[in-house]
Write a protein that holds these residues in place. Structure first.
Motif, PDB file in Angstrom:
ATOM      1  N   PRO A 106     122.324  -4.994  67.093  1.00 46.53           N
ATOM      2  CA  PRO A 106     121.240  -4.852  68.064  1.00 46.53           C
ATOM      3  C   PRO A 106     119.953  -4.277  67.479  1.00 46.53           C
ATOM      4  O   PRO A 106     118.873  -4.552  67.969  1.00 46.53           O
ATOM      5  N   ALA A 107     120.074  -3.488  66.421  1.00 42.55           N
ATOM      6  CA  ALA A 107     118.880  -2.931  65.818  1.00 42.55           C
ATOM      7  C   ALA A 107     118.376  -3.755  64.647  1.00 42.55           C
ATOM      8  O   ALA A 107     117.304  -3.511  64.136  1.00 42.55           O
ATOM      9  N   GLY A 108     119.162  -4.718  64.191  1.00 44.88           N
ATOM     10  CA  GLY A 108     118.737  -5.560  63.090  1.00 44.88           C
ATOM     11  C   GLY A 108     119.034  -4.943  61.737  1.00 44.88           C
ATOM     12  O   GLY A 108     119.365  -3.765  61.618  1.00 44.88           O
ATOM     13  N   SER A 109     118.943  -5.762  60.701  1.00 40.95           N
ATOM     14  CA  SER A 109     119.160  -5.294  59.341  1.00 40.95           C
ATOM     15  C   SER A 109     118.483  -6.261  58.382  1.00 40.95           C
ATOM     16  O   SER A 109     117.998  -7.318  58.774  1.00 40.95           O
ATOM     17  N   PHE A 110     118.450  -5.874  57.103  1.00 42.69           N
ATOM     18  CA  PHE A 110     117.831  -6.701  56.078  1.00 42.69           C
ATOM     19  C   PHE A 110     118.899  -7.295  55.171  1.00 42.69           C
ATOM     20  O   PHE A 110     119.955  -6.686  54.948  1.00 42.69           O
ATOM     21  N   GLN A 111     118.616  -8.469  54.622  1.00 42.77           N
ATOM     22  CA  GLN A 111     119.456  -9.054  53.598  1.00 42.77           C
ATOM     23  C   GLN A 111     118.581  -9.818  52.615  1.00 42.77           C
ATOM     24  O   GLN A 111     117.444 -10.175  52.931  1.00 42.77           O
ATOM     25  N   ALA A 150     121.836 -18.717  56.880  1.00 41.56           N
ATOM     26  CA  ALA A 150     122.056 -20.133  57.175  1.00 41.56           C
ATOM     27  C   ALA A 150     122.078 -20.386  58.675  1.00 41.56           C
ATOM     28  O   ALA A 150     121.739 -21.480  59.139  1.00 41.56           O
ATOM     29  N   THR A 151     122.482 -19.384  59.440  1.00 37.34           N
ATOM     30  CA  THR A 151     122.564 -19.520  60.891  1.00 37.34           C
ATOM     31  C   THR A 151     122.063 -18.250  61.553  1.00 37.34           C
ATOM     32  O   THR A 151     121.827 -17.232  60.903  1.00 37.34           O
ATOM     33  N   GLY A 152     121.925 -18.319  62.866  1.00 33.86           N
ATOM     34  CA  GLY A 152     121.534 -17.150  63.638  1.00 33.86           C
ATOM     35  C   GLY A 152     120.031 -16.909  63.630  1.00 33.86           C
ATOM     36  O   GLY A 152     119.256 -17.652  63.023  1.00 33.86           O
ATOM     37  N   ALA A 153     119.626 -15.850  64.334  1.00 33.36           N
ATOM     38  CA  ALA A 153     118.208 -15.489  64.415  1.00 33.36           C
ATOM     39  C   ALA A 153     117.817 -14.670  63.194  1.00 33.36           C
ATOM     40  O   ALA A 153     118.521 -13.726  62.821  1.00 33.36           O
ATOM     41  N   TRP A 154     116.689 -15.016  62.574  1.00 35.45           N
ATOM     42  CA  TRP A 154     116.247 -14.317  61.380  1.00 35.45           C
ATOM     43  C   TRP A 154     114.727 -14.416  61.253  1.00 35.45           C
ATOM     44  O   TRP A 154     114.078 -15.173  61.974  1.00 35.45           O
ATOM     45  N   ALA A 155     114.179 -13.653  60.324  1.00 31.90           N
ATOM     46  CA  ALA A 155     112.736 -13.684  60.061  1.00 31.90           C
ATOM     47  C   ALA A 155     112.499 -13.381  58.593  1.00 31.90           C
ATOM     48  O   ALA A 155     113.234 -12.618  57.978  1.00 31.90           O
ATOM     49  N   GLY A 198     110.985  -2.731  51.913  1.00 29.38           N
ATOM     50  CA  GLY A 198     110.896  -1.379  51.375  1.00 29.38           C
ATOM     51  C   GLY A 198     110.177  -0.417  52.301  1.00 29.38           C
ATOM     52  O   GLY A 198     109.894  -0.724  53.467  1.00 29.38           O
ATOM     53  N   PRO A 199     109.831   0.772  51.800  1.00 28.40           N
ATOM     54  CA  PRO A 199     109.133   1.778  52.607  1.00 28.40           C
ATOM     55  C   PRO A 199     107.777   1.265  53.081  1.00 28.40           C
ATOM     56  O   PRO A 199     107.101   0.513  52.381  1.00 28.40           O
ATOM     57  N   GLY A 249     112.770  -9.794  51.476  1.00 29.37           N
ATOM     58  CA  GLY A 249     114.050 -10.241  52.005  1.00 29.37           C
ATOM     59  C   GLY A 249     113.870 -10.827  53.381  1.00 29.37           C
ATOM     60  O   GLY A 249     112.801 -11.324  53.746  1.00 29.37           O
ATOM     61  N   PHE A 250     114.945 -10.745  54.175  1.00 33.26           N
ATOM     62  CA  PHE A 250     114.952 -11.348  55.497  1.00 33.26           C
ATOM     63  C   PHE A 250     115.553 -10.363  56.499  1.00 33.26           C
ATOM     64  O   PHE A 250     116.486  -9.624  56.175  1.00 33.26           O
TER      65      PHE A 250
END
Length: 402
Positions: free
Chosen positions: A284-289, A294-299, A305-306, A277-278
């Motif tokens: 502030p701590a971030g999350s996965f999707q 489409a926008t914003g900061a991502w990686a 997973g674990p 995923g991304f």
């Protein structure tokens, strides 16, 4: 004989270098060298001139030895012993880029289970160093030395454990290593190009790992980099209708290392790909999707997973008893953290970011106690000394914060 002592700074952080983990001992049969763990090694003196948490100096025509990898090699000894005991038979290990043979010979000397190590390197000076190291240690016939390109070794047969420890990125060797790992074997990949994995050089990240890292300004960028490396291994396995499942993932100083269990099966490979995923900076701590933002900061793409397998880590912890490790304190502290992380949720509280919203943070241990009292999971992170892994939502974190 002059006694060589490599002085290093101590640190209370898990995974940090300990003072003097590598020292010379009395020569055996007139042969000098240094000790790492219980094994005598023969690195070029230039490789010992850097601090323990940085790579040794490279010198043309000399095999490479990195003193900053002593902790990494400690973990390898424990990993291979735990894995071999779980198999209940002799296993074979491919050290495809053996260098001076530090990892190969340490495995042969220190693993208390039946193994056969294939130490391979294409540099004549490295082969000479490996032979000298084997001759100076009680390897019990456990080392087979081969000379040649790593790709050739990996194309000839399969191994129970394949270890990639290049100078830089493991990606040029990853597909060959993935094909060479036996069903239900382990593939270990170490990367020292942490600047690329942590997003400092985004073009290099894209070129080497086929991933984007737009979160390099976040204090959890190393976690993202570790997951990008794990994701690259999962995608490599899928190309061969195999599944790679991370069972050990470590970020320490100038290196990152991911160990995956490799299994055959196209259906399992599809399941593994679904755990890619991304990471996004939506909180502030971030999350996965699952979908690329489409926008914003991502990686990403990256592994969501674990990061560890609890059973494997228990076996590694059991293997510590009686071992002469290069960095015993750092290794055992790190193992304790990793064992706690094995069942931890991925959400990561980062106090230096959340304090901008919630005010001055409580002590880490106090925050964890409050979160647990409220019915949530909360554990430390081995990557960030102040980080807390929890399944609490942000509102609940705020309640426990104040």
């Amino acid at each position: 004989m002059p006694r060589r002592v490599t002085r290093r700074r101590t640190s209370s952080s898990p995974g940090a270098a300990e003072a003097n983990p590598v020292v010379a001992a009395a020569p055996r049969g007139g042969v000098e060298g240094i000790l790492e763990g219980a094994t005598r090694l023969f690195p070029p003196s230039t490789n010992l001139d850097k601090p323990n948490r940085a790579p040794g100096e490279r010198e043309k025509g000399q095999p490479f030895y990195n003193p900053g990898m002593a902790l990494n090699r400690d973990l390898s000894v424990l990993l291979v012993e735990a894995f071999a005991k779980s198999k209940g038979r002799e296993i074979d290990v491919a050290d495809a880029l053996a260098g001076t043979g530090a990892r190969s010979v340490r495995l042969a000397c220190e693993v208390g289970a039946p193994i056969l190590v294939h130490a391979n390197d294409g540099q004549p000076e490295a082969l000479a160093a490996i032979r000298k190291t084997v001759a100076a240690n009680e390897t019990r016939g456990r080392v087979r030395i081969t000379e040649g390109d790593a790709h050739i070794l990996l194309a000839t047969r399969r191994f129970d454990v394949v270890d990639l420890d290049p100078c830089g990125s493991p990606m040029p060797f990853l597909d060959a290593a993935m094909r060479s790992t036996r069903h239900e074997g382990l593939l270990c990949a170490t990367a020292t190009d942490t600047g690329a994995l942590a997003g400092k050089f985004p073009r290099v990240t894209k070129r080497r790992y086929d991933a984007h890292h737009g979160l390099h300004k976040m204090s959890w960028r190393a976690e993202v980099g570790l997951r990008i490396l794990a994701g690259a291994m999962v995608r490599s396995a899928a190309r061969f209708e195999r599944v790679a499942t991370p069972v050990l993932s470590v970020s320490s100083g100038h290196w990152m290392r991911v160990v995956c269990r490799v299994e055959d099966g196209k259906r399992d490979a599809d399941v593994g790909l679904k755990q890619l995923g991304f990471a996004v900076a939506s909180e502030p701590a971030g999350s996965f999707q699952t979908e690329r933002p489409a926008t914003g900061a991502w990686a990403g793409p990256l592994w969501t997973g674990p990061l560890h397998d609890a059973t494997l880590l228990e076996g590694m912890a059991a293997a510590v008893e009686g071992k002469t490790l290069a960095q015993p304190k750092a290794t055992t502290e790190l193992l304790d953290l990793l064992r706690n992380e094995a069942s931890a949720p991925p959400f990561w509280v980062v106090p230096d970011l959340l304090q901008k919203r919630f005010g001055a943070p409580p002590r880490r241990d106090v925050l964890m106690e409050r979160l647990r009292a409220a019915g949530f999971k909360a554990t430390r992170s081995h990557i960030d000394p102040q980080g807390v892994r929890t399944n609490a939502d942000l509102a609940s974190v705020q309640t426990s914060w104040n």
